[in-house]
Design an enzyme around this catalytic site. Sequence first.
Site, mmCIF file in Angstrom:
data_model
loop_
_atom_site.group_PDB
_atom_site.id
_atom_site.type_symbol
_atom_site.label_atom_id
_atom_site.label_comp_id
_atom_site.label_asym_id
_atom_site.label_seq_id
_atom_site.Cartn_x
_atom_site.Cartn_y
_atom_site.Cartn_z
ATOM 1 N N CYS A 152 -3.598 11.146 -0.313
ATOM 2 C CA CYS A 152 -4.132 10.894 1.036
ATOM 3 C C CYS A 152 -5.480 11.561 1.317
ATOM 4 C CB CYS A 152 -3.099 11.306 2.073
ATOM 5 S SG CYS A 152 -2.230 12.842 1.694
ATOM 6 N N HIS A 244 -6.383 13.637 8.111
ATOM 7 C CA HIS A 244 -6.964 14.673 7.251
ATOM 8 C C HIS A 244 -8.474 14.701 7.478
ATOM 9 C CE1 HIS A 244 -3.150 15.087 5.444
ATOM 10 N NE2 HIS A 244 -3.366 14.555 4.245
HETATM 11 P P1 NAP Z 1 10.908 11.144 1.215
HETATM 12 O O1 NAP Z 1 10.844 11.062 2.699
HETATM 13 O O2 NAP Z 1 11.690 12.228 0.600
HETATM 14 O O3 NAP Z 1 11.494 9.734 0.696
HETATM 15 C C1 NAP Z 1 11.821 9.538 -0.635
HETATM 16 C C2 NAP Z 1 12.377 8.150 -0.822
HETATM 17 O O4 NAP Z 1 12.766 8.024 -2.212
HETATM 18 C C3 NAP Z 1 13.643 7.846 -0.002
HETATM 19 O O5 NAP Z 1 13.651 6.499 0.375
HETATM 20 C C4 NAP Z 1 14.766 8.118 -0.997
HETATM 21 O O6 NAP Z 1 15.962 7.400 -0.703
HETATM 22 C C5 NAP Z 1 14.128 7.586 -2.266
HETATM 23 N N1 NAP Z 1 14.796 8.098 -3.440
HETATM 24 C C6 NAP Z 1 15.147 9.382 -3.717
HETATM 25 N N2 NAP Z 1 15.814 9.439 -4.898
HETATM 26 C C7 NAP Z 1 15.891 8.170 -5.356
HETATM 27 C C8 NAP Z 1 16.468 7.567 -6.506
HETATM 28 N N3 NAP Z 1 17.103 8.308 -7.426
HETATM 29 N N4 NAP Z 1 16.344 6.235 -6.654
HETATM 30 C C9 NAP Z 1 15.701 5.489 -5.739
HETATM 31 N N5 NAP Z 1 15.149 5.986 -4.623
HETATM 32 C C10 NAP Z 1 15.236 7.314 -4.432
HETATM 33 O O7 NAP Z 1 9.445 11.217 0.572
HETATM 34 P P2 NAP Z 1 8.028 10.758 1.215
HETATM 35 O O8 NAP Z 1 7.434 11.883 1.949
HETATM 36 O O9 NAP Z 1 8.204 9.448 1.894
HETATM 37 O O10 NAP Z 1 7.145 10.550 -0.101
HETATM 38 C C11 NAP Z 1 7.372 9.444 -0.961
HETATM 39 C C12 NAP Z 1 6.335 9.401 -2.050
HETATM 40 O O11 NAP Z 1 5.047 9.219 -1.488
HETATM 41 C C13 NAP Z 1 6.253 10.688 -2.875
HETATM 42 O O12 NAP Z 1 5.990 10.330 -4.205
HETATM 43 C C14 NAP Z 1 5.102 11.439 -2.246
HETATM 44 O O13 NAP Z 1 4.508 12.316 -3.156
HETATM 45 C C15 NAP Z 1 4.188 10.300 -1.862
HETATM 46 N N6 NAP Z 1 3.300 10.594 -0.736
HETATM 47 C C16 NAP Z 1 3.772 11.092 0.436
HETATM 48 C C17 NAP Z 1 2.897 11.262 1.523
HETATM 49 C C18 NAP Z 1 3.372 11.718 2.855
HETATM 50 O O14 NAP Z 1 2.588 11.685 3.790
HETATM 51 N N7 NAP Z 1 4.633 12.092 2.989
HETATM 52 C C19 NAP Z 1 1.579 10.938 1.405
HETATM 53 C C20 NAP Z 1 1.137 10.434 0.222
HETATM 54 C C21 NAP Z 1 2.008 10.278 -0.827
HETATM 55 P P3 NAP Z 1 17.183 8.081 0.097
HETATM 56 O O15 NAP Z 1 16.822 8.040 1.558
HETATM 57 O O16 NAP Z 1 18.327 7.176 -0.218
HETATM 58 O O17 NAP Z 1 17.344 9.466 -0.415
#
Ligand code: NAP
Length: 351
Positions: A152, A244
């Site tokens: 981001c 950001h």
């Molecule tokens: P999050 O809220 O923890 O969500 C993770 C997602 O992955 C949930 O839908 C979860 O499903 C799923 N998941 C977990 N284990 C899994 C498995 N074994 N098989 C399939 N699905 C699975 O994380 P997030 O903050 O949204 O971030 C997601 C990704 O985007 C990460 O790689 C992060 O580095 C990236 N990212 C995040 C941001 C941000 O602003 N947060 C910004 C840029 C990039 P359940 O609900 O069923 O557990």
Amino acid sequence: MSELQRIPVGVLGATGMVGQHFVNFLKNHPIFDLTWVGASDRSAGKLYREATSWRLDGVMPAKTAGLTVQECKPTAAAPKLVFSAMDAGVATEIERAFAEAGHTVVSNSRNHRMEADVPLLVPEVNAEHLGMLATQKANRGWKGQIVTNPNCSTIALTMALGPLKAFGIEKIIVTTMQAISGAGYPGVPSMDITANVVPYIGSEEEKMESETQKILGAYTDGKFTDLAASVSAHCNRVPVVDGHMVAISVQLAAKPTIDEVRAAIESFRGLPQQRNLPSAPAQPVIYMTENDRPQPRRDVNRENGMAVFVGRLRKCPVLDFKMMALGHNTIRGAAGAAVLNAELMLSEGLL
Ligand code: NAP
């Protein structure tokens, strides 16, 4: 395009924070129709509304609320185009499995970003990097493909610097002030971030430095060549909800005047603008003339969160120029970026 002709799409990791941003961003999309949501086996089999604690403003889109969450497996029912917002701990294998099985994976996760045959795309800045997909298919023997979007904070930086690429970027020093929504949910503990600044975000500086070199670098004949510029990043978490800020100093080989730099920023357009892609802002980088702008609270939601705002362009006594930039970290820095990537791929005949 009528409702019947819209392209069915899915979201891997749809229940998470970024997944919810995908659901929200896609709710009225004119071309992509969100018909499939995937998550872990903890959520699979439940209705999306039961599996998801909705954490965005407003209500969960009704159509998605009634979808049954699927396991993230490339079954015949999964759409050919899937956006990925999966936990980085599982994304490598699952995204690869989808690509092997013939799906296009447009990923927001970090896992494949730096691989030598995977485009790390910012559509206005390096659309030509999509040329790598032919090599990717040949290398991997996949029927499908993977394209990624950057971290981001890197998106805000590379959008702001994209207009200056033609001047020959030699050195970049960037200091970020990153919003708490970038840490996902529940994110940084309130005791740490309230009325405070945390001068550390794990792996963020390394990602910003290497991703910037790849994005602003060249693509020729099946090979990416990094931008030959040194990049130094300082990353900080600040008590801002969305947006950001990045303070940038840059050295340019062509030694343009300040008016030339500003003109380059203001006239900057890319393929998304030329092709009028649905999620493209009319002007990707908007220069603000006020001394105290851009500001996250006042500017971050303008242009649907898809433009980057730049201001305070001035001479730098150490490098050549310095300026501030602001990008919406969960829209232009995550879900919106990936959707624009897919729109560009569609317009290139790559879907
Ligand atoms: P999050 O809220 O923890 O969500 C993770 C997602 O992955 C949930 O839908 C979860 O499903 C799923 N998941 C977990 N284990 C899994 C498995 N074994 N098989 C399939 N699905 C699975 O994380 P997030 O903050 O949204 O971030 C997601 C990704 O985007 C990460 O790689 C992060 O580095 C990236 N990212 C995040 C941001 C941000 O602003 N947060 C910004 C840029 C990039 P359940 O609900 O069923 O557990």
